[in-house]
Design a protein around this motif. Structure first.
Motif, PDB file in Angstrom:
ATOM      1  N   PHE A   1       0.491   2.983  -6.736  1.00  0.00           N
ATOM      2  CA  PHE A   1       0.958   2.064  -7.972  1.00  0.00           C
ATOM      3  C   PHE A   1       2.426   2.273  -8.186  1.00  0.00           C
ATOM      4  CE2 PHE A   1       1.586   2.248 -12.585  1.00  0.00           C
ATOM      5  CZ  PHE A   1       1.469   1.227 -12.959  1.00  0.00           C
ATOM      6  N   GLY A   2       2.940   3.679  -8.200  1.00  0.00           N
ATOM      7  CA  GLY A   2       4.210   4.184  -8.437  1.00  0.00           C
ATOM      8  C   GLY A   2       5.111   3.268  -7.365  1.00  0.00           C
TER       9      GLY A   2
ATOM     10  N   ILE B   1       3.582  -8.315  -7.812  1.00  0.00           N
ATOM     11  CA  ILE B   1       3.352  -7.976  -9.064  1.00  0.00           C
ATOM     12  C   ILE B   1       1.918  -7.942  -9.180  1.00  0.00           C
ATOM     13  CG2 ILE B   1       2.845  -9.414 -11.303  1.00  0.00           C
ATOM     14  CD1 ILE B   1       5.712 -10.408 -11.006  1.00  0.00           C
TER      15      ILE B   1
ATOM     16  N   GLY C   1      -2.156  -0.541 -11.397  1.00  0.00           N
ATOM     17  CA  GLY C   1      -2.126  -0.068 -12.565  1.00  0.00           C
ATOM     18  C   GLY C   1      -3.569  -0.085 -13.443  1.00  0.00           C
TER      19      GLY C   1
ATOM     20  N   TYR D   1       4.842   0.651  -5.657  1.00  0.00           N
ATOM     21  CA  TYR D   1       4.820  -0.825  -6.059  1.00  0.00           C
ATOM     22  C   TYR D   1       5.503  -1.144  -7.062  1.00  0.00           C
ATOM     23  CZ  TYR D   1       1.899  -2.599  -2.131  1.00  0.00           C
ATOM     24  OH  TYR D   1       1.620  -2.945  -0.831  1.00  0.00           O
ATOM     25  N   LEU D   2       5.367  -0.375  -8.149  1.00  0.00           N
ATOM     26  CA  LEU D   2       6.029  -0.332  -9.608  1.00  0.00           C
ATOM     27  C   LEU D   2       7.546  -0.129  -9.492  1.00  0.00           C
ATOM     28  CD1 LEU D   2       5.613  -1.233 -12.461  1.00  0.00           C
ATOM     29  CD2 LEU D   2       5.150   1.110 -12.940  1.00  0.00           C
ATOM     30  N   GLY D   3       7.731   0.749  -8.667  1.00  0.00           N
ATOM     31  CA  GLY D   3       9.281   1.295  -8.399  1.00  0.00           C
ATOM     32  C   GLY D   3       9.964   0.304  -7.380  1.00  0.00           C
ATOM     33  N   GLN D   4       9.417  -0.274  -6.472  1.00  0.00           N
ATOM     34  CA  GLN D   4      10.106  -1.041  -5.651  1.00  0.00           C
ATOM     35  C   GLN D   4      11.165  -0.437  -4.870  1.00  0.00           C
ATOM     36  OE1 GLN D   4       9.944  -5.008  -5.053  1.00  0.00           O
ATOM     37  NE2 GLN D   4       8.141  -4.893  -6.348  1.00  0.00           N
TER      38      GLN D   4
ATOM     39  N   GLU E   1       9.104 -10.594  -5.463  1.00  0.00           N
ATOM     40  CA  GLU E   1       8.726 -10.011  -6.662  1.00  0.00           C
ATOM     41  C   GLU E   1       7.372 -10.499  -7.025  1.00  0.00           C
ATOM     42  OE1 GLU E   1      10.053  -9.900 -11.344  1.00  0.00           O
ATOM     43  OE2 GLU E   1      11.437 -10.038  -9.883  1.00  0.00           O
TER      44      GLU E   1
ATOM     45  N   ALA F   1       0.775  -4.363  -8.149  1.00  0.00           N
ATOM     46  CA  ALA F   1       1.155  -3.555  -9.347  1.00  0.00           C
ATOM     47  C   ALA F   1       0.116  -3.528 -10.320  1.00  0.00           C
ATOM     48  CB  ALA F   1       2.484  -3.759  -9.944  1.00  0.00           C
ATOM     49  N   LEU F   2      -0.424  -4.644 -10.756  1.00  0.00           N
ATOM     50  CA  LEU F   2      -1.292  -4.927 -11.720  1.00  0.00           C
ATOM     51  C   LEU F   2      -2.697  -4.173 -11.382  1.00  0.00           C
ATOM     52  CD1 LEU F   2      -0.742  -8.578 -13.079  1.00  0.00           C
ATOM     53  CD2 LEU F   2       0.002  -6.274 -14.421  1.00  0.00           C
TER      54      LEU F   2
END
Length: 64
Positions: A37-38, A7, A14, A40-43, A3, A10-11
């Motif tokens: 981005f989606g 991060i 984003g 990485y954010l959704g994992q 995780e 994702a930043l």
């Protein structure tokens, strides 16, 4: 991928997404950035393959 490693990606994606939406002009490479981005954010499970490709591309551009 841990995780903590996801991060920063994702930043970054984003911030790029927010800037693209504000400009109201989204091109193909920008749509790819929003998609990354989606992911990485959704994992999602496909993150391991995508992360390998992104790491390969970044290391190719930076020469490391």
């Amino acid at each position: 991928m841990s995780e903590q490693a996801a991060i920063p990606f994702a930043l970054i994606f984003g911030i790029v997404t927010v800037l693209l939406v504000r400009s109201r002009d989204v091109k193909v490479w920008q749509a790819v950035a929003i998609g990354l981005f989606g992911i990485y954010l959704g994992q999602t499970p496909v993150i391991f393959t995508v992360d390998s490709v992104v790491t390969w591309a970044v290391s190719g551009f930076t020469g490391t």
